[in-house]
Design a protein around this motif. Structure first.
Motif, PDB file in Angstrom:
ATOM      1  N   GLN A 140      12.386 -21.029  -8.587  1.00  0.00           N
ATOM      2  CA  GLN A 140      11.933 -22.120  -9.447  1.00  0.00           C
ATOM      3  C   GLN A 140      13.011 -23.191  -9.581  1.00  0.00           C
ATOM      4  OE1 GLN A 140      11.390 -21.355 -13.761  1.00  0.00           O
ATOM      5  NE2 GLN A 140       9.334 -22.199 -13.525  1.00  0.00           N
ATOM      6  N   SER A 141      14.257 -22.766  -9.732  1.00  0.00           N
ATOM      7  CA  SER A 141      15.354 -23.730  -9.850  1.00  0.00           C
ATOM      8  C   SER A 141      15.510 -24.555  -8.581  1.00  0.00           C
ATOM      9  CB  SER A 141      16.669 -22.988 -10.151  1.00  0.00           C
ATOM     10  OG  SER A 141      16.605 -22.343 -11.393  1.00  0.00           O
ATOM     11  N   PHE A 142      15.378 -23.884  -7.440  1.00  0.00           N
ATOM     12  CA  PHE A 142      15.511 -24.605  -6.168  1.00  0.00           C
ATOM     13  C   PHE A 142      14.423 -25.654  -6.021  1.00  0.00           C
ATOM     14  CE2 PHE A 142      14.107 -25.114  -1.767  1.00  0.00           C
ATOM     15  CZ  PHE A 142      15.260 -25.645  -1.210  1.00  0.00           C
ATOM     16  N   PHE A 143      13.165 -25.260  -6.271  1.00  0.00           N
ATOM     17  CA  PHE A 143      12.065 -26.205  -6.097  1.00  0.00           C
ATOM     18  C   PHE A 143      12.123 -27.322  -7.136  1.00  0.00           C
ATOM     19  CE2 PHE A 143      10.062 -22.485  -3.930  1.00  0.00           C
ATOM     20  CZ  PHE A 143      10.008 -23.073  -2.671  1.00  0.00           C
ATOM     21  N   SER A 144      12.654 -27.013  -8.322  1.00  0.00           N
ATOM     22  CA  SER A 144      12.814 -28.051  -9.337  1.00  0.00           C
ATOM     23  C   SER A 144      13.816 -29.103  -8.885  1.00  0.00           C
ATOM     24  CB  SER A 144      13.268 -27.422 -10.658  1.00  0.00           C
ATOM     25  OG  SER A 144      13.516 -28.413 -11.625  1.00  0.00           O
ATOM     26  N   VAL A 145      14.943 -28.644  -8.308  1.00  0.00           N
ATOM     27  CA  VAL A 145      15.946 -29.574  -7.795  1.00  0.00           C
ATOM     28  C   VAL A 145      15.384 -30.385  -6.638  1.00  0.00           C
ATOM     29  CG1 VAL A 145      18.158 -29.714  -6.593  1.00  0.00           C
ATOM     30  CG2 VAL A 145      17.916 -28.227  -8.582  1.00  0.00           C
ATOM     31  N   ARG A 146      14.654 -29.719  -5.759  1.00  0.00           N
ATOM     32  CA  ARG A 146      14.073 -30.418  -4.612  1.00  0.00           C
ATOM     33  C   ARG A 146      13.050 -31.451  -5.069  1.00  0.00           C
ATOM     34  NH1 ARG A 146       9.900 -27.982  -0.255  1.00  0.00           N
ATOM     35  NH2 ARG A 146       8.597 -28.380  -2.070  1.00  0.00           N
ATOM     36  N   ASP A 147      12.280 -31.112  -6.120  1.00  0.00           N
ATOM     37  CA  ASP A 147      11.261 -32.025  -6.619  1.00  0.00           C
ATOM     38  C   ASP A 147      11.853 -33.325  -7.139  1.00  0.00           C
ATOM     39  OD1 ASP A 147       9.124 -30.508  -5.990  1.00  0.00           O
ATOM     40  OD2 ASP A 147       8.749 -29.726  -8.005  1.00  0.00           O
ATOM     41  N   GLU A 148      13.086 -33.239  -7.680  1.00  0.00           N
ATOM     42  CA  GLU A 148      13.694 -34.424  -8.281  1.00  0.00           C
ATOM     43  C   GLU A 148      14.148 -35.431  -7.236  1.00  0.00           C
ATOM     44  OE1 GLU A 148      16.811 -32.972 -10.703  1.00  0.00           O
ATOM     45  OE2 GLU A 148      15.477 -31.976 -12.148  1.00  0.00           O
ATOM     46  N   ALA A 149      14.279 -34.997  -6.018  1.00  0.00           N
ATOM     47  CA  ALA A 149      14.757 -35.878  -4.955  1.00  0.00           C
ATOM     48  C   ALA A 149      13.595 -36.309  -4.064  1.00  0.00           C
ATOM     49  CB  ALA A 149      15.820 -35.170  -4.117  1.00  0.00           C
ATOM     50  N   GLY A 150      13.573 -37.550  -3.712  1.00  0.00           N
ATOM     51  CA  GLY A 150      12.577 -38.034  -2.764  1.00  0.00           C
ATOM     52  C   GLY A 150      11.205 -38.196  -3.377  1.00  0.00           C
ATOM     53  N   PRO A 151      10.196 -38.335  -2.546  1.00  0.00           N
ATOM     54  CA  PRO A 151       8.828 -38.574  -3.028  1.00  0.00           C
ATOM     55  C   PRO A 151       8.238 -37.356  -3.718  1.00  0.00           C
ATOM     56  CG  PRO A 151       8.829 -38.206  -0.658  1.00  0.00           C
ATOM     57  CD  PRO A 151      10.270 -38.282  -1.072  1.00  0.00           C
ATOM     58  N   VAL A 152       7.233 -37.593  -4.561  1.00  0.00           N
ATOM     59  CA  VAL A 152       6.516 -36.496  -5.217  1.00  0.00           C
ATOM     60  C   VAL A 152       5.747 -35.712  -4.160  1.00  0.00           C
ATOM     61  CG1 VAL A 152       4.798 -35.899  -6.957  1.00  0.00           C
ATOM     62  CG2 VAL A 152       6.280 -37.886  -7.297  1.00  0.00           C
ATOM     63  N   ARG A 153       5.890 -34.390  -4.192  1.00  0.00           N
ATOM     64  CA  ARG A 153       5.217 -33.574  -3.204  1.00  0.00           C
ATOM     65  C   ARG A 153       4.917 -32.203  -3.789  1.00  0.00           C
ATOM     66  NH1 ARG A 153      10.469 -34.358  -0.354  1.00  0.00           N
ATOM     67  NH2 ARG A 153      11.896 -32.825  -1.241  1.00  0.00           N
ATOM     68  N   GLY A 154       4.036 -31.482  -3.117  1.00  0.00           N
ATOM     69  CA  GLY A 154       3.703 -30.129  -3.549  1.00  0.00           C
ATOM     70  C   GLY A 154       2.213 -29.945  -3.750  1.00  0.00           C
ATOM     71  N   LEU A 155       1.838 -28.705  -4.042  1.00  0.00           N
ATOM     72  CA  LEU A 155       0.439 -28.336  -4.238  1.00  0.00           C
ATOM     73  C   LEU A 155       0.127 -28.291  -5.732  1.00  0.00           C
ATOM     74  CD1 LEU A 155      -2.308 -27.192  -3.220  1.00  0.00           C
ATOM     75  CD2 LEU A 155      -1.244 -24.914  -3.326  1.00  0.00           C
ATOM     76  N   VAL A 156      -0.996 -28.905  -6.117  1.00  0.00           N
ATOM     77  CA  VAL A 156      -1.465 -28.863  -7.501  1.00  0.00           C
ATOM     78  C   VAL A 156      -2.847 -28.212  -7.499  1.00  0.00           C
ATOM     79  CG1 VAL A 156      -2.004 -30.173  -9.582  1.00  0.00           C
ATOM     80  CG2 VAL A 156      -0.206 -30.985  -8.034  1.00  0.00           C
ATOM     81  N   ARG A 157      -2.970 -27.094  -8.209  1.00  0.00           N
ATOM     82  CA  ARG A 157      -4.246 -26.379  -8.298  1.00  0.00           C
ATOM     83  C   ARG A 157      -4.919 -26.753  -9.614  1.00  0.00           C
ATOM     84  NH1 ARG A 157      -0.450 -22.776  -6.292  1.00  0.00           N
ATOM     85  NH2 ARG A 157      -0.869 -21.960  -4.189  1.00  0.00           N
ATOM     86  N   VAL A 158      -6.149 -27.272  -9.520  1.00  0.00           N
ATOM     87  CA  VAL A 158      -6.848 -27.843 -10.680  1.00  0.00           C
ATOM     88  C   VAL A 158      -8.227 -27.191 -10.825  1.00  0.00           C
ATOM     89  CG1 VAL A 158      -7.651 -29.979 -11.776  1.00  0.00           C
ATOM     90  CG2 VAL A 158      -5.722 -30.045 -10.165  1.00  0.00           C
TER      91      VAL A 158
END
Length: 307
Positions: free
Chosen positions: A84-102
């Motif tokens: 979780q910490s790794f992906f949080s750090v990665r999320d802060e850099a660059g464009p918004v990315r990832g999977l959102v389940r709705v």
């Protein structure tokens, strides 16, 4: 006794947790993109360093020993926090990315959300949306959803609930039905009409109203009709066929009202306790929320702030 350098064990320990999750050396090796031989060697080395058997091997399956289970149980949360910490750090850099389940209600998703979802995906091309369209109240945590859109008066206290927009219930009917059966002028007139409604258990269907102009006194009317269903799109479609007068959430009736295929009935009266008066965005509590999730929530609230 040979000194064990614990920093040399991280890979071994991680591979053990993957093996425990999948229950197979072959599947674990495929997940980690390594050979089965390498997988087996790492577990063997870990057992030698631990001085105790961690895995019981059979010809068909793999099962942890009590020592192996104890070790994996204590490793799950730390490894989850590291990820979780790794992906949080990665999320802060660059464009918004990832999977959102709705998860979203059928009528709202089909008629309001899906028609504009392309705007979001074009604005955030590295975000992937997985939309589950259902009127069932899904369990966000156990079913793996990041957020849900809820049309409800009761919200789970264990979740974060953010208002999306206000809604109201409307009475509608097709022009053909009204031309043939007349236009009711007061709520009591509905007793002479075929009403399309949501079933509420074994109770006789009743609608309540209050004057739009004000006043706290409400009027309760027993209605009757030959069609009831728990889905607003089905009720709307029945009304479009000229079967009767329907009570619908405004987001389900909006397109038909705009096109003139449905007309509002009794506009000078507002319904009471028919449906929830607000749509909500609900997400599980979490210390760190993925950037893609918060971005989508902010975008939704901005788009629907005016209803």
């Amino acid at each position: 006794m040979k000194e064990i350098k614990t920093d040399a064990l991280w890979v071994h320990l991680h591979w053990l947790t993957v093996l425990a999750e999948l229950g197979s050396f072959t599947r674990a090796a495929e997940r980690l993109d390594v050979s089965k031989a390498a997988m087996s060697q790492k577990i063997k080395e870990l057992e030698e360093m631990a001085g105790v058997s961690l895995v019981q091997r059979t010809t068909r399956s793999v099962r942890l020993t009590s020592a192996g289970e104890k070790l994996v149980d204590e490793l799950r949360d730390p490894f989850a926090r590291i990820a979780q910490s790794f992906f949080s750090v990665r999320d802060e850099a660059g464009p918004v990315r990832g999977l959102v389940r709705v998860s979203a209600p059928v009528a709202f998703a089909r008629q309001q959300l899906v028609p504009i979802i392309g705007d979001f995906l074009r604005e955030y091309p590295q975000v992937r949306l997985q939309l589950d369209v259902t009127d069932r109240l899904v369990s966000l945590g156990s079913e793996g959803f990041d957020l849900a859109i809820r049309h409800s008066q009761t919200l789970p206290e264990t979740h974060v609930a953010l208002p999306l927009c206000e809604t109201r219930a409307l009475l509608v009917a097709s022009p053909a039905y009204l031309a043939q059966n007349g236009v009711p002028q007061v709520p009591e007139s509905l007793q002479q009409h075929n009403c399309l409604y949501y079933p509420r258990g074994l109770e006789s269907p009743q609608w309540r109203f209050r004057p739009v102009s004000g006043g706290s006194e409400s009027v309760q009317v027993k209605i009757q009709g030959n069609f009831a269903t728990n889905n607003s799109e089905s009720i709307r479609d029945a009304a479009l066929q000229g079967l009767g007068i329907a009570m619908l959430p405004d987001f389900s009736a909006a397109a038909a009202l705009k096109s003139g295929t449905l007309q509002q009935v009794l506009p000078q009266w507002q319904t009471v306790d028919a449906f929830a008066d607000r749509l909500w965005v609900v997400r599980p509590y979490a210390a760190q929320v993925p950037r893609a999730v918060t971005t989508f929530i902010h975008w939704l609230r901005a788009r629907f702030v005016d209803g």
